[in-house]
Design a protein around this motif. Structure first.
Motif, PDB file in Angstrom:
ATOM      1  N   SER A 173       1.121  -0.651   0.199  1.00 26.76           N
ATOM      2  CA  SER A 173      -0.157   0.193  -0.511  1.00 26.76           C
ATOM      3  C   SER A 173       1.105   1.181  -0.126  1.00 26.76           C
ATOM      4  N   LEU A 174       0.489   2.830  -0.299  1.00 20.86           N
ATOM      5  CA  LEU A 174       1.173   3.391  -0.330  1.00 20.86           C
ATOM      6  C   LEU A 174       2.149   3.823   0.811  1.00 20.86           C
ATOM      7  N   VAL A 175       1.611   3.608   2.133  1.00 17.73           N
ATOM      8  CA  VAL A 175       1.740   2.978   3.451  1.00 17.73           C
ATOM      9  C   VAL A 175       3.349   2.128   3.664  1.00 17.73           C
ATOM     10  N   GLY A 176       2.502   0.717   2.963  1.00 18.72           N
ATOM     11  CA  GLY A 176       3.243  -0.254   3.292  1.00 18.72           C
ATOM     12  C   GLY A 176       4.917   0.076   2.035  1.00 18.72           C
ATOM     13  N   ALA A 177       4.901   0.497   0.837  1.00 17.99           N
ATOM     14  CA  ALA A 177       5.444   0.692   0.055  1.00 17.99           C
ATOM     15  C   ALA A 177       6.518   1.864   0.898  1.00 17.99           C
ATOM     16  N   TRP A 198      12.088   2.530   2.877  1.00 18.20           N
ATOM     17  CA  TRP A 198      12.682   3.355   4.399  1.00 18.20           C
ATOM     18  C   TRP A 198      13.713   2.201   4.684  1.00 18.20           C
ATOM     19  N   LEU A 199      12.780   1.602   5.136  1.00 22.42           N
ATOM     20  CA  LEU A 199      14.525   0.179   5.906  1.00 22.42           C
ATOM     21  C   LEU A 199      14.889  -0.349   4.715  1.00 22.42           C
ATOM     22  N   SER A 200      14.193  -0.264   3.463  1.00 20.18           N
ATOM     23  CA  SER A 200      15.264  -1.278   2.505  1.00 20.18           C
ATOM     24  C   SER A 200      16.876   0.341   2.665  1.00 20.18           C
ATOM     25  N   SER A 201      16.473   1.903   2.720  1.00 21.24           N
ATOM     26  CA  SER A 201      17.364   2.480   2.714  1.00 21.24           C
ATOM     27  C   SER A 201      18.480   2.354   3.503  1.00 21.24           C
ATOM     28  N   GLU A 202      17.837   1.950   4.504  1.00 22.52           N
ATOM     29  CA  GLU A 202      18.598   1.794   5.939  1.00 22.52           C
ATOM     30  C   GLU A 202      19.137   0.666   6.270  1.00 22.52           C
ATOM     31  N   LYS A 203      19.516  -0.295   5.141  1.00 26.79           N
ATOM     32  CA  LYS A 203      20.278  -1.670   5.194  1.00 26.79           C
ATOM     33  C   LYS A 203      19.954  -2.615   5.508  1.00 26.79           C
ATOM     34  N   ASN A 204      18.470  -2.799   6.006  1.00 30.26           N
ATOM     35  CA  ASN A 204      17.541  -3.481   6.290  1.00 30.26           C
ATOM     36  C   ASN A 204      17.389  -4.856   5.188  1.00 30.26           C
ATOM     37  N   GLN A 205      17.105  -6.272   5.624  1.00 28.64           N
ATOM     38  CA  GLN A 205      15.941  -6.769   4.819  1.00 28.64           C
ATOM     39  C   GLN A 205      15.082  -6.598   4.452  1.00 28.64           C
ATOM     40  N   VAL A 206      14.203  -6.529   3.542  1.00 37.57           N
ATOM     41  CA  VAL A 206      12.955  -5.960   3.502  1.00 37.57           C
ATOM     42  C   VAL A 206      12.140  -7.364   2.657  1.00 37.57           C
ATOM     43  N   SER A 207      11.631  -7.303   2.717  1.00 41.20           N
ATOM     44  CA  SER A 207      10.405  -8.620   2.403  1.00 41.20           C
ATOM     45  C   SER A 207       8.742  -7.876   1.433  1.00 41.20           C
ATOM     46  N   VAL A 208       8.695  -7.532   0.748  1.00 39.27           N
ATOM     47  CA  VAL A 208       6.786  -7.170   0.237  1.00 39.27           C
ATOM     48  C   VAL A 208       6.160  -8.329  -0.047  1.00 39.27           C
TER      49      VAL A 208
END
Lengths: 133, 133
Positions: B9-13, B18-28
């Motif tokens: 969603s807008l918030v999900g994206a 943001w998390l990905s840009s801070e080097k977290n491992q993110v799966s959507v």
């Protein structure tokens, strides 16, 4: 305070209910009769069925004497159009609208509209939660 | 931090980006391919097409090693079901979900789920605006 609220959305209904309970004069405009079910049964404000980008409907809602106009439909486009219309045509001291799209919220904010962007606000809340503990 | 986000969603994206840009491992995870267009082009996380209340899909997203699970689809029902499923089946330290309906947010909050209710948060912002100046 006389307030016209466009959009009996979840937020629209919550703000309308709160304002009315504090003895403000509230008119809620929505294009769908069914949306008014979100208001509490003891809601003392006015419910107006119609389009919020329609001058006669806004006039019927008392926009000419309003202290504030809130555009709270679930459509960014409708909220932007309605807020611009009210800003150009009526002398309402406080005009505020909801815009979900962060880019458009920024753009129209820079053009002088007072905007609340739920996307950014809610995303911040999730960030705070992830950073907590 | 490894984070699984259900709902692009807008918030999900926004949170995923943001998390990905801070080097977290993110799966959507999202059930509609089209929703992934909300992610930035340089998004480095994983995009998984499928239902978030489906254990194999959650497993594919890495839920078994996740530090956090965020349920951010636009459906309260889906978010509630997914969060309950993850809470019961997997050992994820942080689980949080979005619920628009304030009454259900309260009810499921009392049942021990961590909930963000945009309706209440955004309505408060409008109240603050009306009280300002």
């Amino acid at each position: 305070m006389k307030v016209v609220i466009l959009g009996c959305s979840l937020v629209g209904a919550m703000v309308a209910s709160w304002l009315s309970s504090e003895k403000n004069q509230v008119s809620v405009v929505d294009s769908k009769e069914n949306s008014f079910h979100r208001l509490p049964k003891d809601f003392e404000g006015e419910k107006i069925l119609g389009m919020g980008i329609d001058v006669p409907i806004l006039t019927q809602a008392g926009i000419e004497k309003a202290d504030a106009f809130l555009a709270l439909t679930n459509s960014d486009n409708t909220n932007i159009m309605a807020a611009q219309l009210v800003k150009q045509r009526f002398n309402v001291p406080k005009i505020i609208l909801r815009v979900y799209d962060p880019q458009r919220a920024r753009a129209f904010g820079e053009m002088g509209l007072e905007i609340i962007c739920p996307t950014t606000i809610v995303a911040e809340k999730f960030k705070e939660f992830l950073k907590s503990k």
